[in-house]
Design an enzyme around this catalytic site. Structure first.
Site, PDB file in Angstrom:
ATOM      1  N   ASP A 337       6.304  12.412 -22.056  1.00  0.00           N
ATOM      2  CA  ASP A 337       6.111  11.283 -20.701  1.00  0.00           C
ATOM      3  C   ASP A 337       5.998  10.306 -21.732  1.00  0.00           C
ATOM      4  OD1 ASP A 337       5.605  12.961 -18.284  1.00  0.00           O
ATOM      5  OD2 ASP A 337       3.176  12.718 -18.914  1.00  0.00           O
ATOM      6  N   ASP A 374      -3.551 -13.183 -11.139  1.00  0.00           N
ATOM      7  CA  ASP A 374      -2.418 -11.536 -11.382  1.00  0.00           C
ATOM      8  C   ASP A 374      -3.188 -10.568 -12.312  1.00  0.00           C
ATOM      9  OD1 ASP A 374      -1.202  -9.414 -11.315  1.00  0.00           O
ATOM     10  OD2 ASP A 374       0.989 -10.361 -11.742  1.00  0.00           O
ATOM     11  N   THR A 405      -0.851  -8.733  -4.216  1.00  0.00           N
ATOM     12  CA  THR A 405      -1.839  -7.942  -3.551  1.00  0.00           C
ATOM     13  C   THR A 405       0.166  -6.857  -3.708  1.00  0.00           C
ATOM     14  OG1 THR A 405      -0.191  -8.790  -1.117  1.00  0.00           O
ATOM     15  CG2 THR A 405      -2.217  -9.431  -1.669  1.00  0.00           C
ATOM     16  N   GLN A 407       0.888  -5.315  -0.944  1.00  0.00           N
ATOM     17  CA  GLN A 407       2.008  -5.585   0.707  1.00  0.00           C
ATOM     18  C   GLN A 407       2.835  -6.672  -0.393  1.00  0.00           C
ATOM     19  OE1 GLN A 407      -1.560  -5.462   0.362  1.00  0.00           O
ATOM     20  NE2 GLN A 407      -1.103  -3.337   0.792  1.00  0.00           N
ATOM     21  N   THR A 408       2.347  -7.804  -0.556  1.00  0.00           N
ATOM     22  CA  THR A 408       3.451  -9.563  -0.565  1.00  0.00           C
ATOM     23  C   THR A 408       4.072  -8.979  -1.848  1.00  0.00           C
ATOM     24  OG1 THR A 408       1.808 -10.260  -2.475  1.00  0.00           O
ATOM     25  CG2 THR A 408       1.470 -10.448  -0.079  1.00  0.00           C
ATOM     26  N   ARG A 409       3.353  -7.907  -3.068  1.00  0.00           N
ATOM     27  CA  ARG A 409       4.498  -8.232  -4.324  1.00  0.00           C
ATOM     28  C   ARG A 409       4.708  -9.497  -5.423  1.00  0.00           C
ATOM     29  NH1 ARG A 409       8.884  -4.252  -3.616  1.00  0.00           N
ATOM     30  NH2 ARG A 409       8.945  -3.588  -5.425  1.00  0.00           N
ATOM     31  N   MET A 410       3.484 -10.589  -5.079  1.00  0.00           N
ATOM     32  CA  MET A 410       3.887 -11.228  -5.578  1.00  0.00           C
ATOM     33  C   MET A 410       2.351 -12.394  -5.393  1.00  0.00           C
ATOM     34  SD  MET A 410       6.870 -13.574  -3.406  1.00  0.00           S
ATOM     35  CE  MET A 410       6.092 -13.974  -2.135  1.00  0.00           C
ATOM     36  N   SER A 411       2.486 -13.189  -6.876  1.00  0.00           N
ATOM     37  CA  SER A 411       1.264 -13.965  -6.686  1.00  0.00           C
ATOM     38  C   SER A 411       2.015 -14.877  -7.243  1.00  0.00           C
ATOM     39  CB  SER A 411       0.352 -13.314  -7.830  1.00  0.00           C
ATOM     40  OG  SER A 411       0.771 -13.211  -9.542  1.00  0.00           O
ATOM     41  N   ASP A 558       0.600  18.613 -12.495  1.00  0.00           N
ATOM     42  CA  ASP A 558       1.810  18.637 -13.961  1.00  0.00           C
ATOM     43  C   ASP A 558       1.498  20.069 -14.105  1.00  0.00           C
ATOM     44  OD1 ASP A 558       2.758  16.108 -14.987  1.00  0.00           O
ATOM     45  OD2 ASP A 558       0.918  15.450 -15.380  1.00  0.00           O
TER      46      ASP A 558
END
Length: 719
Positions: A337, A374, A405, A407-411, A558
């Site tokens: 992996d 973040d 978050t 949802q927003t994928r931003m900080s 796995d």
């Protein structure tokens, strides 16, 4: 810092008795402790499992009977046998018994190490009460109001649900279905720092005998009484369930065949020599047989296999069978992996790449401000990179933090003056910027090029943008997040390549990212965007091509691939399904240990091959010691073969028998420790094996037998 890491950092460190037991060196004390077990193994019902040493035991018994009866078998019934004859006969008989005991001692010492480890594990099986609850964990996951019944842990059955609180022992193996807790697994893993176990992931499995240090968890039992993970560990490390591997069986058949051949040869020989006494001639025949059959490797074969499993246990890896250890030595393909094995697992900020007209310091300041809220490792690495560049990190009080978050994928951060800063995924930041004034097309093209370059290099781009109080938005640049390849892996993969082992990296990343990481790490191939079905198909293709495959895994997804692989190493932190599917369990849950497992397997095979070579070469020297001594009187022309110039026929035969016994005990440390393994091609390993153990196996007996002969020649009656 993750919860697991934090728990380890804050936990008090205590010495690990488990590792202390495992690392005990070989010494005279171990020989003395193993002696009673070696004597018990003289039972013919046990000895017959080792045909070579069983023949030696029969020879020892026969020579003892002949030594006792020799005074009554002399040619003149009125006269007793000569002192020389009696001394020779009893010397041969005693040293044959010593040979058998030394052979049993090698196996007993190896088993003794396992029993010492098992004692530590057995201490974890404290009898305790279990709080069994009656409820549906799906409809009532907290079980706060559930009816709790206390029963003995031995009465738990498969599927029972229990609740365990801080300070209590977990009474059986299971999976957490609700809650999160810090668990002390030191009795199992030897690691004193606690670990975090929680429901709903790949770290949900808990082991009976471990202790909950904090919080409260609900566990579903996944093992029957007497079949827990610890129970299996105890049986395995004691060697009780160890079966001979196919190669070991093949070698045993070869040794048995050689023994039968030499037995037939010896029975057809009429050793005239100086021995006209029938009893004395039979003793010489037995001595000849014992010296010519492969007693050295026959005595050490079982100990080598047990020691191989023991070395894995010392690395905190539990092999479910000796077959798995040996298979590890024959592995030709390793599936690894990417995350946590080849890379550290947490992406880190490696570079700030501003767009035209923006300075690195301005981009770093905006990126740092947007990372203050973040909590992810990536966010912390942005702050670390800013400090490493010698740039100031803004204070959190300068504005209102906007947390990251899913949802927003931003900080980001909203300042009191109306300025806003955002950092996040390119598409999300682009949508946020689009709410402001249109962007310069040339600037957008430049940004797209930076993002593409980072993605092609195997990194993850995070776009940083700023919006003024008037709503004017501006893209500042990109943060280059990089998967950091672990130090030294490229060299280890190169070693594996020299061993003829092909490495394949498995990852869920896109092909561009996967290729970049694979090239940096030095693996031979990669499988991108891998699904459980993809892993299975890859393993089957490799096996159909004649390869033996090893892989690691920790999740339920796995389990099919672990079961299909020839060597499947499950992580102890993983699910019960993964641990049941694999044939090895890594108690430390370190995926990189797969490379060490392969090395240990190869060390086992090389040790067995080296000592087999030494044993067969040994017989050549013993041939030159005994045959000339037996026949030079009847056939003087054979005196030219007496290259060692031994004192007398009796001294020659007895010296060979004594050396035959002593070399076994001398090689016990090597059998237990293993021949040092070096990454090299098969041909170079073979050449080294023949040079050291082949040539050494011929030279050592010549020197040893001659020295013993010089000592025996000082004994009146045997010179």
């Amino acid at each position: 810092m993750s919860t697991d890491t934090a728990a380890r950092a804050t936990a008090p460190q205590e010495p690990s008795t488990t590792h202390a037991t495992r690392s005990a060196p070989f010494g005279p004390r171990q020989l003395l402790d193993a002696l009673p077990g070696a004597l018990k193994k003289l039972d013919p019902r046990l000895m017959y499992k080792n045909p070579v040493m069983f023949i030696v035991e029969i020879g020892a018994l026969l020579t003892t009977v002949l030594a006792i009866s020799q005074p009554f078998l002399s040619a003149d019934s009125s006269a007793s046998a000569s002192p020389t004859s009696l001394l020779f006969a009893w010397s041969i008989a005693i040293w044959l018994w010593i040979t058998v005991i030394f052979a049993n001692l090698a196996e007993s010492v190896a088993e003794g190490r396992g029993k010492a480890q098992a004692s530590s594990l057995r201490a974890t099986r404290t009898s305790t009460l279990a709080n069994r609850i009656e409820y549906n964990p799906v409809s009532d996951p907290s079980a706060e109001k559930a009816l709790v019944t206390q029963i003995a842990s031995a009465d738990l059955t498969l599927g029972d649900t229990i609740v365990v609180t801080a300070g209590e022992l977990i009474p059986g193996d299971g999976d957490i279905v609700w809650g999160i807790a810090s668990v002390d697994e030191s009795a199992i893993t030897g690691e004193s720092a606690p670990v975090v176990r929680e429901s709903g992931g790949d770290r949900s499995a808990v082991t009976g005998g471990t202790r909950v240090l904090s919080d409260r968890i609900v566990v579903t039992i996944t093992s029957k009484p007497g079949h827990t993970f610890v129970d299996r560990m105890i049986r395995l490390v004691e060697g009780a369930s160890r079966q001979k591997t196919p190669n070991e069986l093949a070698l045993s058949i070869l040794l048995s065949s050689l023994t039968i051949v030499f037995l037939l040869v010896v029975l057809t020989i009429n050793p005239i020599a100086d021995y006209s006494n029938a009893a004395q001639s039979l003793i010489v025949l037995v001595a000849l047989l014992v010296c010519l059959i492969p007693t050295t490797i026959g005595a050490l074969l079982s100990a080598i296999g047990i020691a191989g499993m023991d070395r894995l246990v010392q690395h905190n890896v539990l092999a479910m069978s000796g077959r798995a250890v040996e298979a590890a030595g024959d592995v030709t393909t390793l599936l690894l992996d990417k995350t946590g094995t080849i890379t550290y697992g947490n992406r880190q900020a490696a570079e700030f790449r501003p767009v035209t007209g923006v300075t690195v310091s301005r981009l770093a300041a905006a990126a740092s401000a947007s990372s203050l809220s973040d909590p992810t490792p990536e966010g912390k690495s942005v702050l670390d990179l800013t400090r490493a560049l010698g740039l100031p990190v803004p204070e959190a009080s300068d504005g209102v933090a906007v947390p990251f978050t899913a949802q927003t994928r931003m900080s980001g951060v909203d300042y009191d003056n109306g300025t806003q800063v955002r950092k996040g995924a390119g598409s999300m930041v682009a949508a946020w910027v689009a709410e402001g004034a249109p962007q310069n097309p040339a600037l957008i093209a430049e940004l797209d090029q930076i993002v593409t370059d980072i993605a092609q290099a195997g990194g993850t781009p995070l776009v940083v943008a700023e919006k003024s109080a008037s709503g004017q938005a501006q893209v500042l640049g990109v943060i280059y997040l990089k998967d950091i390849v672990k130090e030294g892996l490229a060299a280890r993969f190169a070693d594996l390549r020299r061993m003829g082992i092909r490495t394949v990296m498995i990852t869920g990343d896109n092909p561009l990212t996967a290729r970049a990481i694979a090239e940096e790490a030095g693996v031979d191939d990669f499988l991108a965007e891998a699904t459980p079905e993809d892993k299975m198909e890859l393993i089957k293709r490799e096996q159909e091509g004649g390869n033996l495959v090893a892989m690691t895994g920790d999740g339920t997804n796995d389990a099919p691939a672990l079961a299909q692989a020839d060597v499947g190493v499950a992580m102890n932190t993983g699910t019960s399904a993964a641990k049941e599917a694999g044939n090895m369990v890594d108690l430390d849950s370190d995926p990189t240990k797969l490379i060490d497992i392969v090395s240990i397997g190869k060390q086992l095979l090389i040790t067995r091959g080296s000592l087999t070579t030494f044993s067969i070469a040994n017989d050549v020297a013993k041939y030159f010691a005994i045959i000339p001594a037996m026949f030079t009187v009847a056939f003087p022309s054979l005196a030219v073969l007496n290259v060692m110039q031994l004192s007398s026929p009796a001294s020659a035969i007895l010296s060979a028998i004594i050396f035959n016994a002593l070399v076994i005990v001398a090689l016990i440390p090597l059998a237990l420790r293993g021949v040092k393994y070096r990454a090299a091609s098969a041909s170079s390993i073979l050449n080294r094996n023949l040079l050291i153990y082949g040539l050494g196996g011929i030279i050592a007996p010549f020197i040893g037998i001659k020295l013993i002969d010089l000592l025996i020649s000082l004994i009146p009656g045997l010179s």
